[in-house]
Enzyme design. Structure first.
Site, PDB file in Angstrom:
ATOM      1  N   THR A 118      -9.276  43.972  20.277  1.00  0.00           N
ATOM      2  CA  THR A 118      -9.233  45.385  19.891  1.00  0.00           C
ATOM      3  C   THR A 118      -9.896  46.196  21.004  1.00  0.00           C
ATOM      4  O   THR A 118     -11.022  45.904  21.398  1.00  0.00           O
ATOM      5  CB  THR A 118     -10.011  45.591  18.575  1.00  0.00           C
ATOM      6  OG1 THR A 118      -9.473  44.709  17.606  1.00  0.00           O
ATOM      7  CG2 THR A 118      -9.916  47.024  18.106  1.00  0.00           C
ATOM      8  N   ARG A 151      -4.926  41.442  13.543  1.00  0.00           N
ATOM      9  CA  ARG A 151      -5.162  42.257  12.353  1.00  0.00           C
ATOM     10  C   ARG A 151      -5.642  41.409  11.191  1.00  0.00           C
ATOM     11  O   ARG A 151      -5.442  41.759  10.029  1.00  0.00           O
ATOM     12  CB  ARG A 151      -3.852  42.914  11.910  1.00  0.00           C
ATOM     13  CG  ARG A 151      -3.234  43.806  12.908  1.00  0.00           C
ATOM     14  CD  ARG A 151      -1.883  44.216  12.414  1.00  0.00           C
ATOM     15  NE  ARG A 151      -1.813  45.628  12.131  1.00  0.00           N
ATOM     16  CZ  ARG A 151      -0.730  46.237  11.664  1.00  0.00           C
ATOM     17  NH1 ARG A 151       0.354  45.551  11.428  1.00  0.00           N
ATOM     18  NH2 ARG A 151      -0.739  47.518  11.437  1.00  0.00           N
ATOM     19  N   LYS A 203      -4.292  50.162  16.132  1.00  0.00           N
ATOM     20  CA  LYS A 203      -5.277  49.167  15.693  1.00  0.00           C
ATOM     21  C   LYS A 203      -6.641  49.806  15.415  1.00  0.00           C
ATOM     22  O   LYS A 203      -7.280  49.555  14.391  1.00  0.00           O
ATOM     23  CB  LYS A 203      -5.414  48.083  16.768  1.00  0.00           C
ATOM     24  CG  LYS A 203      -6.624  47.211  16.654  1.00  0.00           C
ATOM     25  CD  LYS A 203      -6.601  46.322  15.421  1.00  0.00           C
ATOM     26  CE  LYS A 203      -7.985  45.799  15.100  1.00  0.00           C
ATOM     27  NZ  LYS A 203      -8.022  44.704  14.182  1.00  0.00           N
ATOM     28  N   CYS A 257     -15.920  44.681  13.517  1.00  0.00           N
ATOM     29  CA  CYS A 257     -14.719  45.502  13.692  1.00  0.00           C
ATOM     30  C   CYS A 257     -14.919  46.914  13.173  1.00  0.00           C
ATOM     31  O   CYS A 257     -14.887  47.870  13.942  1.00  0.00           O
ATOM     32  CB  CYS A 257     -13.554  44.860  12.948  1.00  0.00           C
ATOM     33  SG  CYS A 257     -13.425  43.101  13.255  1.00  0.00           S
TER      34      CYS A 257
HETATM   35  N1  SAJ Z   1     -16.830  47.344   2.875  1.00  0.00           N
HETATM   36  C1  SAJ Z   1     -17.367  48.276   2.009  1.00  0.00           C
HETATM   37  N2  SAJ Z   1     -16.527  48.881   1.126  1.00  0.00           N
HETATM   38  C2  SAJ Z   1     -15.195  48.585   1.053  1.00  0.00           C
HETATM   39  C3  SAJ Z   1     -14.655  47.638   1.947  1.00  0.00           C
HETATM   40  C4  SAJ Z   1     -15.508  47.037   2.861  1.00  0.00           C
HETATM   41  O1  SAJ Z   1     -18.566  48.581   2.024  1.00  0.00           O
HETATM   42  O2  SAJ Z   1     -14.501  49.176   0.228  1.00  0.00           O
HETATM   43  C5  SAJ Z   1     -17.693  46.719   3.889  1.00  0.00           C
HETATM   44  C6  SAJ Z   1     -17.754  45.210   3.792  1.00  0.00           C
HETATM   45  O3  SAJ Z   1     -18.728  44.784   2.886  1.00  0.00           O
HETATM   46  C7  SAJ Z   1     -18.093  44.835   5.218  1.00  0.00           C
HETATM   47  C8  SAJ Z   1     -17.347  45.882   6.041  1.00  0.00           C
HETATM   48  O4  SAJ Z   1     -17.106  46.949   5.153  1.00  0.00           O
HETATM   49  O5  SAJ Z   1     -19.478  44.974   5.472  1.00  0.00           O
HETATM   50  C9  SAJ Z   1     -16.049  45.413   6.670  1.00  0.00           C
HETATM   51  O6  SAJ Z   1     -15.367  44.501   5.841  1.00  0.00           O
HETATM   52  P1  SAJ Z   1     -13.779  44.442   5.659  1.00  0.00           P
HETATM   53  O7  SAJ Z   1     -13.450  43.293   4.801  1.00  0.00           O
HETATM   54  O8  SAJ Z   1     -13.261  45.744   5.201  1.00  0.00           O
HETATM   55  O9  SAJ Z   1     -13.224  44.270   7.145  1.00  0.00           O
HETATM   56  P2  SAJ Z   1     -13.454  43.193   8.323  1.00  0.00           P
HETATM   57  O10 SAJ Z   1     -14.406  43.793   9.316  1.00  0.00           O
HETATM   58  O11 SAJ Z   1     -13.774  41.838   7.813  1.00  0.00           O
HETATM   59  O12 SAJ Z   1     -11.976  43.127   8.950  1.00  0.00           O
HETATM   60  C10 SAJ Z   1     -11.333  44.311   9.381  1.00  0.00           C
HETATM   61  C11 SAJ Z   1      -9.923  44.336   8.794  1.00  0.00           C
HETATM   62  N3  SAJ Z   1      -9.342  45.659   8.964  1.00  0.00           N
HETATM   63  C12 SAJ Z   1      -8.814  46.337   7.936  1.00  0.00           C
HETATM   64  O13 SAJ Z   1      -8.787  45.922   6.806  1.00  0.00           O
HETATM   65  C13 SAJ Z   1      -8.231  47.668   8.263  1.00  0.00           C
HETATM   66  C14 SAJ Z   1      -9.065  43.266   9.465  1.00  0.00           C
HETATM   67  O14 SAJ Z   1      -7.724  43.367   9.046  1.00  0.00           O
HETATM   68  C15 SAJ Z   1      -9.137  43.431  11.005  1.00  0.00           C
HETATM   69  O15 SAJ Z   1      -8.392  42.423  11.653  1.00  0.00           O
HETATM   70  C16 SAJ Z   1     -10.583  43.290  11.408  1.00  0.00           C
HETATM   71  O16 SAJ Z   1     -11.316  44.349  10.789  1.00  0.00           O
HETATM   72  C17 SAJ Z   1     -10.667  43.387  12.915  1.00  0.00           C
HETATM   73  O17 SAJ Z   1     -10.867  42.354  13.567  1.00  0.00           O
HETATM   74  O18 SAJ Z   1     -10.444  44.471  13.468  1.00  0.00           O
END
Ligand code: SAJ
Length: 432
Positions: A118, A151, A203, A257
């Site tokens: 990314t 992704r 992205k 991310c």
């Molecule tokens: N979180 C919240 N509230 C929510 C959703 C998540 O507080 O409603 C927090 C989670 O606890 C965590 C953080 O956000 O701390 C991120 O978690 P996540 O599961 O939303 O995302 P990542 O970082 O594990 O993965 C993301 C994903 N992107 C999207 O869903 C748009 C993934 O598809 C990407 O490939 C990844 O980033 C990346 O590598 O960019």
């Protein structure tokens, strides 16, 4: 095209290299850490990810995957190295720069280079092309170049790797077509062709969209606390609207991310990227809020101890990078609390973990920071029996609060101003 060199054997590079190897490509995985190279060459893995061990073992056994410290001549080069932030929130592109510089001398006409990391919009054009062209070959004339951002969701990498639609941003149509051929051999999702910079922006936008929406959820959660109502109930009600998807409030945003990528857009133009910047600040401020809630619950207790449950940045993964849990612990320690941490997944995290019993022993408050499934099944009586004061703060809304209250706990839920006499709350649907 049969030989592929994957630069970086981390959360993205290793699944990429091993899935490609099991699909018939001759793959060389390159990493700068000798321990990673040794582990992979033995058919083992150095990260925890469901299903990955099986694929890597199969890839090594097939003879199609090898790991090395040095890149070798191949027809395709895939760059899957980290793009972190420097201290001042600027993109640190040194890993991408180094990986590109290491493959440049190996390039021959007809080769394809794919950036998967990314990256800030403009990276392929402004950073990669000048380095690649030091080989004496010109992109578009001799070389093909594409940005194909990963992704996948940690914890579900292999499934999403195959099933998700994939963006393919080419330097030109020929580059995009070449890259498409590679991914078409193992991706079941749709392959969406565009230009390099649009792919980079798409992205980064995906993760920024999520960050901004989480910030909105967190902000409304704070307002609900003030109003004496429950965010989780309110979010569930709002989400019954067909075009609304309120995300989940929590202790902040972690991982490599979502808390990182929005800064890539702030860096493009800080004066324009105002909402994005504010959302970052809101999410980064949540650990402070969690500490305020803990202080409020514990009150003036001598030598107070907090049992922090969950170091990982989200449930059911072993990754504590950029985890809000770590920030909460640091803030508590700064303010004189004794803190013990527990995590069933994280083993080599930045903070020492203890067994559950030791962690809660003599504690004045248990704070649930990560939504690991294990925490849904804790026994409040067993936990309470070890504690000095029975206080529970749930920052994720994953605990059966009534059971804990029945076991003599004072229970608080982040985002709920209903306090201890809270009426039953409904679980908000997981924003995924
Ligand atoms: N979180 C919240 N509230 C929510 C959703 C998540 O507080 O409603 C927090 C989670 O606890 C965590 C953080 O956000 O701390 C991120 O978690 P996540 O599961 O939303 O995302 P990542 O970082 O594990 O993965 C993301 C994903 N992107 C999207 O869903 C748009 C993934 O598809 C990407 O490939 C990844 O980033 C990346 O590598 O960019």
């Amino acid at each position: 095209m049969k030989s592929i060199c994957v630069m970086g054997l981390g959360y993205i590079g290793l699944p990429t290299a091993s899935v490609m190897a099991t699909n018939g490509y001759k793959v060389l995985g390159v990493d700068v850490h000798p321990r990673v190279v040794d582990t992979v060459n033995k058919g083992n893995i150095h990260i925890k990810e469901p299903g990955l061990a099986t694929v890597v073992a199969a890839a090594i056994q097939s003879g199609n995957l090898r790991a090395s410290l040095k890149p070798e001549r191949s027809e395709v080069y895939i760059i899957a190295v980290p793009t972190p932030l420097s201290k001042d929130h600027k993109p640190d592109m040194s890993f991408v720069r180094d990986a590109t510089a290491r493959i440049a001398p190996l390039l021959e006409p007809g080769d394809l280079v794919i950036l998967e990391s990314t990256s800030p919009p403009g990276t392929c054009r402004d950073l990669l092309i000048p380095i690649l062209e030091q080989s004496g070959h010109k992109v578009g004339r001799d070389l093909y170049l594409a940005h194909c951002p990963e992704r996948v969701l940690p914890g579900q990498i292999l499934r999403e790797f195959i099933n998700n639609d994939r963006i393919i941003g080419g330097f030109d149509t020929a580059s995009a077509q070449r890259a498409r051929e590679i991914y078409a051999s193992f991706v079941d999702g749709e392959l969406l062709l565009t230009d390099m910079t649009s792919a980079e922006m798409a992205k980064v936008l995906e993760n920024t969209y999520r960050d901004v929406n989480i910030a909105l959820a967190n902000e409304v959660a704070l307002l609900c606390e003030k109003l004496g109502i429950d965010f989780w109930e309110v979010a569930t009600l709002a989400n019954r609207h067909p075009r609304v998807n309120v995300h989940q409030a929590g202790p902040g945003v972690g991982g490599h991310c979502i808390s990182v990528d929005p800064w890539f857009l702030v860096d493009v133009d800080p004066a324009e990227a105002q909402i994005i910047r504010l959302a970052r600040d809101r999410n980064d401020g949540m650990p402070e809020h969690v500490v305020r809630l803990i202080k409020d619950m514990v009150g003036p207790v001598e030598n107070a101890k907090v049992a922090a449950l969950g170091l990982a940045f989200k449930g059911n993964v072993d990754d504590a990078r950029e985890s809000p849990s770590i920030k909460v612990i640091e803030l508590l320690e700064r303010d004189g609390f004794r803190v013990a941490a527990h995590d069933p997944w994280v083993k080599d995290g930045p903070y020492e973990v203890q067994g559950l019993e030791d962690c809660v022993q003599g504690a004045d408050c248990v704070v649930v920071l990560t939504n690991h499934n294990d925490y849904k099944f804790l026994h409040p009586r067993q936990v309470g029996a070890k504690m000095r004061h029975r206080n529970l703060l749930d920052t994720r809304n994953i605990i059966a609060h009534d059971e804990w209250r029945e076991a003599g706990f004072r229970v608080r839920l982040l985002g709920s101003g209903k306090g201890e006499s809270a009426v039953e709350t409904t679980q908000a649907p997981v924003a995924s």
